[in-house]
Every structure is written in structure tokens, then in C-alpha cells.
Design a protein around this motif. Structure first.
Motif, PDB file in Angstrom:
ATOM      1  N   MET A   1      30.047  57.018  54.334  1.00  0.00           N
ATOM      2  CA  MET A   1      30.284  55.897  53.438  1.00  0.00           C
ATOM      3  C   MET A   1      29.975  56.304  51.995  1.00  0.00           C
ATOM      4  N   PHE A   2      28.729  56.575  51.690  1.00  0.00           N
ATOM      5  CA  PHE A   2      28.340  57.083  50.376  1.00  0.00           C
ATOM      6  C   PHE A   2      27.876  58.516  50.554  1.00  0.00           C
ATOM      7  N   SER A   3      28.121  59.344  49.575  1.00  0.00           N
ATOM      8  CA  SER A   3      27.658  60.726  49.644  1.00  0.00           C
ATOM      9  C   SER A   3      26.169  60.797  49.311  1.00  0.00           C
ATOM     10  N   GLU A   4      25.548  61.890  49.686  1.00  0.00           N
ATOM     11  CA  GLU A   4      24.131  62.098  49.368  1.00  0.00           C
ATOM     12  C   GLU A   4      23.901  62.086  47.867  1.00  0.00           C
ATOM     13  N   GLU A   5      24.847  62.633  47.132  1.00  0.00           N
ATOM     14  CA  GLU A   5      24.714  62.711  45.680  1.00  0.00           C
ATOM     15  C   GLU A   5      24.710  61.327  45.037  1.00  0.00           C
ATOM     16  N   GLU A   6      25.518  60.402  45.578  1.00  0.00           N
ATOM     17  CA  GLU A   6      25.593  59.046  45.030  1.00  0.00           C
ATOM     18  C   GLU A   6      24.293  58.266  45.253  1.00  0.00           C
TER      19      GLU A   6
ATOM     20  N   ASP B   1      24.588  52.294  60.860  1.00  0.00           N
ATOM     21  CA  ASP B   1      25.872  52.752  61.384  1.00  0.00           C
ATOM     22  C   ASP B   1      27.018  52.443  60.430  1.00  0.00           C
ATOM     23  N   ASP B   2      27.074  51.208  59.955  1.00  0.00           N
ATOM     24  CA  ASP B   2      28.174  50.820  59.068  1.00  0.00           C
ATOM     25  C   ASP B   2      27.676  50.194  57.771  1.00  0.00           C
ATOM     26  N   TYR B   3      26.438  50.497  57.379  1.00  0.00           N
ATOM     27  CA  TYR B   3      25.899  49.931  56.146  1.00  0.00           C
ATOM     28  C   TYR B   3      24.888  50.881  55.523  1.00  0.00           C
ATOM     29  N   VAL B   4      24.566  50.590  54.273  1.00  0.00           N
ATOM     30  CA  VAL B   4      23.487  51.249  53.548  1.00  0.00           C
ATOM     31  C   VAL B   4      22.604  50.141  52.996  1.00  0.00           C
ATOM     32  N   GLU B   5      21.290  50.278  53.169  1.00  0.00           N
ATOM     33  CA  GLU B   5      20.349  49.280  52.685  1.00  0.00           C
ATOM     34  C   GLU B   5      19.482  49.891  51.594  1.00  0.00           C
ATOM     35  N   VAL B   6      19.328  49.171  50.487  1.00  0.00           N
ATOM     36  CA  VAL B   6      18.495  49.631  49.373  1.00  0.00           C
ATOM     37  C   VAL B   6      17.624  48.473  48.901  1.00  0.00           C
ATOM     38  N   MET B   7      16.551  48.820  48.228  1.00  0.00           N
ATOM     39  CA  MET B   7      15.705  47.807  47.620  1.00  0.00           C
ATOM     40  C   MET B   7      16.380  47.341  46.328  1.00  0.00           C
ATOM     41  N   CYS B   8      16.369  46.044  46.095  1.00  0.00           N
ATOM     42  CA  CYS B   8      16.966  45.501  44.877  1.00  0.00           C
ATOM     43  C   CYS B   8      16.075  44.388  44.357  1.00  0.00           C
ATOM     44  N   GLY B   9      16.450  43.804  43.266  1.00  0.00           N
ATOM     45  CA  GLY B   9      15.683  42.699  42.714  1.00  0.00           C
ATOM     46  C   GLY B   9      16.438  42.007  41.605  1.00  0.00           C
ATOM     47  N   CYS B  10      15.865  40.914  41.164  1.00  0.00           N
ATOM     48  CA  CYS B  10      16.423  40.150  40.058  1.00  0.00           C
ATOM     49  C   CYS B  10      15.242  39.606  39.265  1.00  0.00           C
ATOM     50  N   THR B  11      15.308  39.739  37.951  1.00  0.00           N
ATOM     51  CA  THR B  11      14.199  39.342  37.097  1.00  0.00           C
ATOM     52  C   THR B  11      14.492  38.008  36.433  1.00  0.00           C
ATOM     53  N   SER B  12      13.531  37.093  36.572  1.00  0.00           N
ATOM     54  CA  SER B  12      13.589  35.810  35.889  1.00  0.00           C
ATOM     55  C   SER B  12      12.543  35.846  34.786  1.00  0.00           C
ATOM     56  N   HIS B  13      12.894  35.371  33.613  1.00  0.00           N
ATOM     57  CA  HIS B  13      11.934  35.345  32.512  1.00  0.00           C
ATOM     58  C   HIS B  13      10.786  34.399  32.813  1.00  0.00           C
ATOM     59  N   ARG B  14      11.050  33.384  33.613  1.00  0.00           N
ATOM     60  CA  ARG B  14      10.038  32.392  33.938  1.00  0.00           C
ATOM     61  C   ARG B  14       9.169  32.818  35.121  1.00  0.00           C
ATOM     62  N   TYR B  15       9.787  33.357  36.186  1.00  0.00           N
ATOM     63  CA  TYR B  15       9.072  33.636  37.425  1.00  0.00           C
ATOM     64  C   TYR B  15       8.816  35.121  37.678  1.00  0.00           C
TER      65      TYR B  15
ATOM     66  N   LYS C   1      31.130  50.389  45.065  1.00  0.00           N
ATOM     67  CA  LYS C   1      32.370  51.145  45.260  1.00  0.00           C
ATOM     68  C   LYS C   1      33.289  50.490  46.289  1.00  0.00           C
ATOM     69  N   TYR C   2      32.720  49.924  47.333  1.00  0.00           N
ATOM     70  CA  TYR C   2      33.515  49.310  48.391  1.00  0.00           C
ATOM     71  C   TYR C   2      33.583  47.788  48.282  1.00  0.00           C
ATOM     72  N   TYR C   3      32.935  47.222  47.286  1.00  0.00           N
ATOM     73  CA  TYR C   3      32.885  45.764  47.163  1.00  0.00           C
ATOM     74  C   TYR C   3      34.274  45.216  46.877  1.00  0.00           C
ATOM     75  N   ASN C   4      34.717  44.297  47.725  1.00  0.00           N
ATOM     76  CA  ASN C   4      36.067  43.742  47.583  1.00  0.00           C
ATOM     77  C   ASN C   4      36.095  42.236  47.727  1.00  0.00           C
ATOM     78  N   GLN C   5      34.946  41.596  47.635  1.00  0.00           N
ATOM     79  CA  GLN C   5      34.879  40.158  47.871  1.00  0.00           C
ATOM     80  C   GLN C   5      35.257  39.336  46.650  1.00  0.00           C
ATOM     81  N   SER C   6      35.244  39.930  45.457  1.00  0.00           N
ATOM     82  CA  SER C   6      35.594  39.149  44.274  1.00  0.00           C
ATOM     83  C   SER C   6      37.092  38.920  44.252  1.00  0.00           C
TER      84      SER C   6
END
Length: 182
Positions: free
Chosen positions: A1-6, A17-31, A100-105
Motif C-alpha cells: 500500500m505505502f512504501s517504507e520510504e513514505e 492487512d488492508d490498512y495502515v494505522e498512525v497516531m494523529c491529532g487535532c489542536t484546539s486553541h481552547r482545549y 494518496k488513496y483518499y477518494n471520499q471527497s
């Protein structure tokens, strides 16, 4: 799916098997930061499991829903607001290879209709800009015909498409078939 370099410098990467999981986040100025796990499936689907507080019940969120859940004040820009840690720094997800594979928009509004913005064309006689609504195929066709005409005038507006059932406009149009002002 994604290369090691990416995925090399992205922290918290887990491969399935059919996904990649990464840590993510979103910053709120308030919280502050809301941390989560982003799963990118090979089908292009993105699913976020929120870990903002211990025992947070939010699971299987869309990126837009996670952005809203995290308390971000300026929502609707999730591609820039949701971040991934790359080399120890927060990087917007749009600047990584994860979309790269996102097609939902799509160019759809919430009710399922195609979403077009209105366009304007300037009259060559009176120099006024005239609005063209682009909601149906006929309205789009009228706009493209007007755009192709370098000498387009207000007189060329298809009044049948604009308020054709309105009695005042219909009466005015019938009385001034030859002489109309811009």
C-alpha cells in the motif's frame, strides 16, 4: 500500500492487512491537543479512533467529525488541521503521503445534489456583471454559451430560465419584447 520510504519518518505506524494505522491529532486553541489513531484503508477510507481522554466513546469517526469532536474552532479544513507526527514535529496530514488513496471527497452537498457556485459574466453594453445560477444542466449550458460569446449582452439572458412563472416578470417580458434596457 505505502512504501517504507513514505512512512519512514512518521511515528506510531502499524501495518494491517488492508490498512495502515498512525497516531494523529487535532489542536484546539481552547482545549489543547486531542490525540487519536488514524486508519487509512487501501479502499481510500479514513477512520479515526479518538483517544482524547481515557475511555472516550468516540470510535470510527470521519476526519471532519474528529475535527469537530476535538473542539477545533475553525472546522471544515480537516486536511490542514489534523496532524501527524513526522520527525518529532506536527505536520498537517495533507503534507504526508497518507492521503494518496483518499477518494471520499466529492463535489456533493449534504443533500446529494451536485454543488456548483454561481458564475458571473460582464455585459459588453452596460458593463454590469450578471449572475448565472449553475444548478441544472440547462443553466450550465446557458452559462457556457454566454461565456463562449465574446459580445455577450444582458439582452441574451434566457428569461425563460429566470423566474419564468413570476407574473410581473412575465408581464414585463411580454410588453417589452423588442426594447429592453440593460
Amino acid at each position: 500500500m505505502f512504501s517504507e520510504e513514505e512512512l519512514r519518518e512518521i511515528s506510531g505506524v502499524k501495518r494491517g492487512d488492508d490498512y495502515v494505522e498512525v497516531m494523529c491529532g487535532c489542536t484546539s486553541h481552547r482545549y489543547g491537543d486531542a490525540v487519536a489513531k488514524l486508519r487509512v484503508f487501501s479502499s481510500g477510507e479514513l477512520v479515526i479512533s479518538c483517544d482524547c481522554t481515557p475511555g472516550c466513546p468516540e470510535d470510527k469517526l470521519t476526519p471532519a467529525a474528529f475535527e469537530k469532536h476535538s473542539g477545533r474552532e475553525t472546522s471544515r479544513k480537516w486536511k490542514n488541521n489534523i496532524w501527524i507526527i513526522v520527525d518529532g514535529e506536527k505536520v498537517p496530514v495533507v503534507k504526508t503521503a497518507l492521503l494518496k488513496y483518499y477518494n471520499q471527497s466529492s463535489n456533493r452537498s449534504q443533500n446529494g445534489r451536485a454543488c456548483h457556485r454561481d458564475e458571473f459574466i460582464r455585459c459588453t453594453d452596460c458593463n454590469k456583471e450578471r449572475r448565472f445560477r449553475l444548478r441544472t444542466n440547462e443553466e450550465c449550458r446557458s452559462y457556457h454559451d454566454a461565456l463562449a460569446n465574446p459580445h455577450w449582452k444582458c439582452f441574451d439572458i434566457p428569461y425563460d430560465n429566470l423566474m419564468k412563472d413570476h407574473p410581473i416578470v412575465k408581464n414585463h417580458y411580454m410588453n417589452t419584447t423588442l426594447i429592453r434596457d440593460c
